[in-house]
Design a protein around this motif. Structure first.
Motif: not given
Length: 190
Positions: A120-126, A63-65
């Motif tokens: 809050v974005f959820t991305l495909s990978t860390p 996730q990215l805030l």
């Protein structure tokens, strides 16, 4: 840079914890016990509470805030989660034209606009999340989204046992003392 390094350390710690848990479950049985007396301990056979904690840690690493976002449509109305997700996907696709190549399989999976305006974005990978946390990439991404915003590293809530009652977690000096005493980066504890 520092945020990416801390996220990498968190990933390594999580991987080590998983390996230790699986190794503990496959350890040699105690004398006098049957080798089949206890099942192998894996993440799948761990208690539900442990599985939830690991799943949450995995999700937070992806996730990215973004704080201070005021995403609006052409009429000046707030946009939906789906529109924010599409806008992020378009911004990611434009980054290579600026000489910024995302990691393989980089993608945005979800967007959730918070009540107070953060996204809050959820991305495909860390790895994609770590890549977007780099200051030059975060700035370029925010500009492509057309927003004056700050990309923020997600923090992890932890429970610390056996902490003296006189400890004040709101005292920055006390937090810096813990950072120093345990060899952490400065401001590692928020």
């Amino acid at each position: 840079g520092e945020a990416c390094a801390r996220l990498g350390e968190a990933e390594a710690t999580l991987a080590a914890a998983r390996a230790a848990m699986e190794a503990a479950g496959q350890a040699t049985p105690l004398p006098g016990t049957s080798p089949t007396a206890s099942p192998t301990l894996t993440l799948e056979t761990a208690p539900a509470r442990t599985r939830r904690a690991v799943d949450l840690a995995d999700l937070m690493q992806r996730q990215l805030l973004i704080r201070g976002v005021a995403l609006k449509d052409t009429e000046g109305q707030p946009i939906s989660d789906r529109q924010a997700l599409e806008k992020a996907r378009q911004a990611l696709n434009m980054l290579p034209a600026s000489g910024l190549s995302p990691p393989k399989d980089a993608a945005f999976d979800a967007a959730k606009i918070q009540r107070h305006g953060d996204v809050v974005f959820t991305l495909s990978t860390p790895a994609t999340a770590r890549w977007l946390l780099q200051p030059n990439i975060a700035r370029a991404f925010a500009a492509k989204m057309g927003m004056e915003a700050k990309v923020i590293e997600r923090t992890y809530k932890l429970i610390a046992e056996r902490v003296p009652v006189e400890f004040d977690p709101h005292n920055p000096a006390a937090l810096r003392a813990i950072d120093e005493a345990h060899g952490l980066d400065q401001n590692a504890i928020a």
